[in-house]
Scaffold this motif. Structure first.
Motif, mmCIF file in Angstrom:
data_model
loop_
_atom_site.group_PDB
_atom_site.id
_atom_site.type_symbol
_atom_site.label_atom_id
_atom_site.label_comp_id
_atom_site.label_asym_id
_atom_site.label_seq_id
_atom_site.Cartn_x
_atom_site.Cartn_y
_atom_site.Cartn_z
ATOM 1 N N MET A 1 -2.579 15.130 -10.600
ATOM 2 C CA MET A 1 -3.126 13.785 -10.591
ATOM 3 C C MET A 1 -2.156 12.772 -11.181
ATOM 4 O O MET A 1 -2.032 11.675 -10.679
ATOM 5 N N ARG A 2 -1.547 13.151 -12.278
ATOM 6 C CA ARG A 2 -0.694 12.215 -13.008
ATOM 7 C C ARG A 2 0.370 11.546 -12.121
ATOM 8 O O ARG A 2 0.572 10.335 -12.227
ATOM 9 N N PRO A 3 1.058 12.292 -11.222
ATOM 10 C CA PRO A 3 2.056 11.625 -10.378
ATOM 11 C C PRO A 3 1.456 10.519 -9.504
ATOM 12 O O PRO A 3 2.077 9.469 -9.325
ATOM 13 N N VAL A 4 0.261 10.730 -8.991
ATOM 14 C CA VAL A 4 -0.384 9.686 -8.176
ATOM 15 C C VAL A 4 -0.699 8.476 -9.053
ATOM 16 O O VAL A 4 -0.451 7.329 -8.654
ATOM 17 N N PHE A 5 -1.222 8.703 -10.244
ATOM 18 C CA PHE A 5 -1.528 7.592 -11.155
ATOM 19 C C PHE A 5 -0.247 6.845 -11.531
ATOM 20 O O PHE A 5 -0.239 5.612 -11.609
ATOM 21 N N GLU A 6 0.834 7.577 -11.747
ATOM 22 C CA GLU A 6 2.116 6.934 -12.058
ATOM 23 C C GLU A 6 2.609 6.104 -10.878
ATOM 24 O O GLU A 6 3.201 5.036 -11.065
ATOM 25 N N ASN A 7 2.341 6.576 -9.660
ATOM 26 C CA ASN A 7 2.718 5.804 -8.467
ATOM 27 C C ASN A 7 1.915 4.507 -8.370
ATOM 28 O O ASN A 7 2.449 3.472 -7.955
ATOM 29 N N VAL A 8 0.647 4.549 -8.740
ATOM 30 C CA VAL A 8 -0.174 3.332 -8.767
ATOM 31 C C VAL A 8 0.415 2.358 -9.783
ATOM 32 O O VAL A 8 0.610 1.176 -9.486
ATOM 33 N N PHE A 9 0.722 2.855 -10.969
ATOM 34 C CA PHE A 9 1.313 2.015 -12.006
ATOM 35 C C PHE A 9 2.614 1.374 -11.503
ATOM 36 O O PHE A 9 2.820 0.167 -11.649
ATOM 37 N N SER A 10 3.480 2.170 -10.901
ATOM 38 C CA SER A 10 4.766 1.656 -10.391
ATOM 39 C C SER A 10 4.552 0.620 -9.302
ATOM 40 O O SER A 10 5.244 -0.404 -9.261
ATOM 41 N N TYR A 11 3.612 0.874 -8.414
ATOM 42 C CA TYR A 11 3.321 -0.067 -7.324
ATOM 43 C C TYR A 11 2.869 -1.411 -7.892
ATOM 44 O O TYR A 11 3.341 -2.470 -7.473
ATOM 45 N N TRP A 12 1.954 -1.379 -8.858
ATOM 46 C CA TRP A 12 1.482 -2.624 -9.464
ATOM 47 C C TRP A 12 2.621 -3.334 -10.198
ATOM 48 O O TRP A 12 2.818 -4.531 -10.036
ATOM 49 N N ARG A 13 3.354 -2.590 -10.997
ATOM 50 C CA ARG A 13 4.468 -3.181 -11.758
ATOM 51 C C ARG A 13 5.478 -3.826 -10.807
ATOM 52 O O ARG A 13 5.890 -4.964 -11.006
ATOM 53 N N ASP A 14 5.849 -3.099 -9.759
ATOM 54 C CA ASP A 14 6.836 -3.610 -8.804
ATOM 55 C C ASP A 14 6.298 -4.789 -7.992
ATOM 56 O O ASP A 14 7.079 -5.574 -7.461
ATOM 57 N N SER A 15 4.984 -4.913 -7.903
ATOM 58 C CA SER A 15 4.354 -6.038 -7.191
ATOM 59 C C SER A 15 4.115 -7.233 -8.102
ATOM 60 O O SER A 15 3.551 -8.234 -7.683
ATOM 61 N N GLY A 16 4.500 -7.105 -9.376
ATOM 62 C CA GLY A 16 4.366 -8.211 -10.312
ATOM 63 C C GLY A 16 2.986 -8.368 -10.924
ATOM 64 O O GLY A 16 2.665 -9.412 -11.494
#
Length: 161
Positions: A1-16
């Motif tokens: 699960m953690r990798p998917v949650f980290e991908n969500v975090f990265s997506y939001w961060r990269d989207s500002g």
């Protein structure tokens, strides 16, 4: 699960998207228990990785995923059959979790109509995987046209030499 949650975090961060700093799992669990909110460990893990969007930010797809403090505040008011954790278009419809097992929460959308909430994912992992795949059947109408326009505005333009 953690990798998917980290991908969500990265997506939001990269989207500002402004993101609230995550809390420790023990603190999240304690605050939810004190408030009488029952969720699966998957949601506690998610909050410990991602934290949530700051200040009801809806800059990404007009959708806001709440940090723990807002989850606690909103669920004192809303009181439904589950734990509300996100809203689209300033409460046009809300996403909520229902604990299915100790480790797993299902995800539902409540449009406040006569039909009541309907299930959109059997688990939080499935929900976030489909979110990252831009699957609108999870109740998030993605605003790809607006995002494409923003990207075009920030791209450098070429000038003839």
């Amino acid at each position: 699960m953690r990798p998917v949650f980290e991908n969500v975090f990265s997506y939001w961060r990269d989207s500002g998207v402004p993101i609230v700093a995550p809390l420790a799992e023990a603190e999240i669990r304690e605050k939810l228990e004190v408030a009488g909110l029952c969720v699966g460990e998957d949601y506690i893990n998610f909050l410990a990785v991602v934290g949530g969007m700051a200040d009801r930010d809806m800059s990404l797809d007009l959708w806001s995923v709440w940090p723990l403090d807002l989850v606690l505040e909103e669920n004192r008011i809303l009181r439904g059959d589950g734990v509300y954790f996100a809203d689209w278009l300033i409460n046009s419809h809300l996403h909520l979790l229902r604990r299915e097992e100790t480790s797993r929460s299902s995800v539902w959308v409540d449009g406040f109509d006569s039909k009541g909430p309907h299930r959109v994912a059997d688990s939080l992992l499935e929900f976030w995987t489909r979110y990252l795949g831009r699957d609108e059947s999870i109740g998030v109408p993605f605003d790809d046209e607006r995002q494409a326009n923003q990207s075009a505005q920030t791209r450098p333009t070429s000038r003839p030499v």
